[in-house]
Write a protein that holds these residues in place. Structure first.
Motif, short mmCIF file in Angstrom:
data_model
loop_
_atom_site.label_atom_id
_atom_site.label_comp_id
_atom_site.label_asym_id
_atom_site.label_seq_id
_atom_site.Cartn_x
_atom_site.Cartn_y
_atom_site.Cartn_z
N LEU A 95 -17.38 -20.70 -34.12
CA LEU A 95 -17.73 -19.42 -34.33
C LEU A 95 -18.88 -19.34 -35.31
CD1 LEU A 95 -14.06 -17.67 -34.91
CD2 LEU A 95 -15.59 -16.93 -33.21
N GLY A 96 -18.74 -20.18 -36.50
CA GLY A 96 -19.83 -20.39 -37.29
C GLY A 96 -21.02 -20.60 -36.69
N LEU A 97 -20.99 -21.54 -35.73
CA LEU A 97 -22.08 -21.80 -35.00
C LEU A 97 -22.65 -20.76 -34.26
CD1 LEU A 97 -22.98 -25.29 -33.00
CD2 LEU A 97 -23.17 -22.78 -31.95
N ALA A 98 -22.02 -19.95 -33.72
CA ALA A 98 -22.52 -18.86 -32.85
C ALA A 98 -23.26 -17.68 -33.79
CB ALA A 98 -21.29 -18.06 -32.19
N ALA A 99 -22.69 -17.56 -35.01
CA ALA A 99 -23.08 -16.58 -35.72
C ALA A 99 -24.44 -17.14 -36.35
CB ALA A 99 -22.16 -16.27 -36.97
N TYR A 100 -24.41 -18.33 -36.96
CA TYR A 100 -25.64 -18.70 -37.57
C TYR A 100 -26.64 -19.04 -36.79
CZ TYR A 100 -24.47 -19.56 -42.54
OH TYR A 100 -24.38 -19.23 -43.78
N SER A 101 -26.37 -19.40 -35.50
CA SER A 101 -27.58 -19.57 -34.54
C SER A 101 -28.36 -18.35 -34.27
CB SER A 101 -27.13 -20.15 -33.32
OG SER A 101 -26.32 -19.14 -32.37
N VAL A 102 -27.56 -17.03 -34.37
CA VAL A 102 -28.41 -15.83 -34.17
C VAL A 102 -29.22 -15.60 -35.64
CG1 VAL A 102 -28.05 -13.35 -34.29
CG2 VAL A 102 -26.80 -15.00 -32.35
N LEU A 103 -28.54 -15.68 -36.79
CA LEU A 103 -28.96 -15.43 -38.13
C LEU A 103 -30.37 -16.22 -38.21
CD1 LEU A 103 -28.62 -13.96 -40.74
CD2 LEU A 103 -27.49 -15.92 -41.55
N GLY A 104 -30.13 -17.50 -37.98
CA GLY A 104 -31.42 -18.51 -38.27
C GLY A 104 -32.53 -17.92 -37.45
N ALA A 105 -32.25 -17.66 -36.31
CA ALA A 105 -33.38 -17.32 -35.33
C ALA A 105 -34.19 -16.02 -35.75
CB ALA A 105 -32.99 -17.14 -33.70
N ALA A 106 -33.26 -15.13 -36.25
CA ALA A 106 -33.75 -13.77 -36.69
C ALA A 106 -34.36 -13.86 -38.04
CB ALA A 106 -32.48 -12.92 -36.88
N LYS A 107 -33.87 -14.76 -38.69
CA LYS A 107 -34.69 -15.02 -40.11
C LYS A 107 -36.23 -15.61 -39.90
CE LYS A 107 -34.56 -15.47 -44.61
NZ LYS A 107 -33.79 -15.95 -45.42
N GLY A 108 -36.11 -16.47 -38.66
CA GLY A 108 -37.38 -17.15 -38.56
C GLY A 108 -38.60 -16.11 -38.19
N LEU A 109 -37.99 -15.31 -37.14
CA LEU A 109 -38.78 -14.07 -36.59
C LEU A 109 -39.23 -13.32 -37.78
CD1 LEU A 109 -36.95 -13.27 -33.30
CD2 LEU A 109 -39.21 -14.47 -33.47
N ALA A 110 -38.17 -12.92 -38.68
CA ALA A 110 -38.30 -11.79 -39.57
C ALA A 110 -39.39 -12.20 -40.71
CB ALA A 110 -37.13 -11.53 -40.41
N VAL A 111 -39.78 -13.48 -41.01
CA VAL A 111 -40.69 -13.94 -41.73
C VAL A 111 -42.07 -14.30 -41.10
CG1 VAL A 111 -39.18 -14.62 -43.43
CG2 VAL A 111 -39.95 -16.36 -41.81
#
Length: 217
Positions: A95-111
């Motif tokens: 579950l953590g992997l699923a949430a963090y894979s999205v969060l990490g990708a979103a952070k990369g795009l956001a910056v």
């Protein structure tokens, strides 16, 4: 609270809980529970932010540390009620992997980084905390298990970026991408999905069976 912020807190809590579960399996004290929960909950995001050159997320928002502490205390007082803590650890890690894979990708795009870097930051965010947990606690490394692991993070981060490029709203893209990652990792845990492994040419079937490359009937 935005969908991405919600995924952040959810990912921190779930990963922190797996760190606390690892502490419970070693029958450690409450300080060790909190330490392992924090290492696991914020480890992947810390590495991501350092690589991206942005302020570390839990320094900007200390509430993440409180989430880790809460997860540690909840597990400390409830772990004795669980029959199989290691099995739960693996599913919570999924579950953590699923949430963090999205969060990490979103952070990369956001910056402002491109899709390739965003995929990498998604994978690192999703996997590094679990790797640190296993190293510190002496648990069998999830990275070295034969079931698919990093590939699930790749699926989640790639799905989010694809949906982002298609102008899908984050409120829809984030849960859909997280579901993709969880489905891949969950299938690996439940059905034993694996990718083809390298093996030295010329080995006999008996040697391959012994080392797990061929399933015994």
């Amino acid at each position: 609270m935005t969908m991405i912020q919600l995924f952040n807190y959810a990912g921190v809590f779930v990963f922190a809980a797996t760190g606390a579960l690892a502490a419970s399996r070693r029958q450690l004290d409450i300080i060790a529970f909190v330490f392992l929960a924090a290492v696991t909950g914020i480890g992947g995001g810390t590495l991501r932010d350092l690589i991206l050159g942005v302020p570390v997320f839990w320094v900007q928002d200390p509430g993440n540390l409180l989430v880790c502490t809460a997860a540690a205390f909840i597990v400390y007082f409830s772990a004795n009620l669980l029959e199989s803590r290691y099995r739960l650890l693996l599913w919570l890690d999924a579950l953590g992997l699923a949430a963090y894979s999205v969060l990490g990708a979103a952070k990369g795009l956001a910056v402002g980084f491109d899709s390739t870097i965003a995929v990498v930051t998604g994978i690192l965010t999703a996997t590094f905390g679990g790797i640190l947990r296993d190293i510190v606690s002496g648990e069998p490394s999830v990275l070295m298990r034969r079931e698919i692991y990093v590939t699930a993070a790749l699926a989640g981060s790639s799905a989010y970026i694809l949906l982002y490029k298609l102008s899908v709203a984050p409120e829809i893209a984030a849960p859909v991408a997280a579901l993709a990652a969880f489905s891949v990792r969950g299938g690996a845990l439940y059905f034993g999905w694996i990718l083809p492994n390298y093996h030295k040419p010329g080995r006999t079937d008996e040697e391959l069976k012994r080392d797990g490359y061929i399933r015994s009937e």
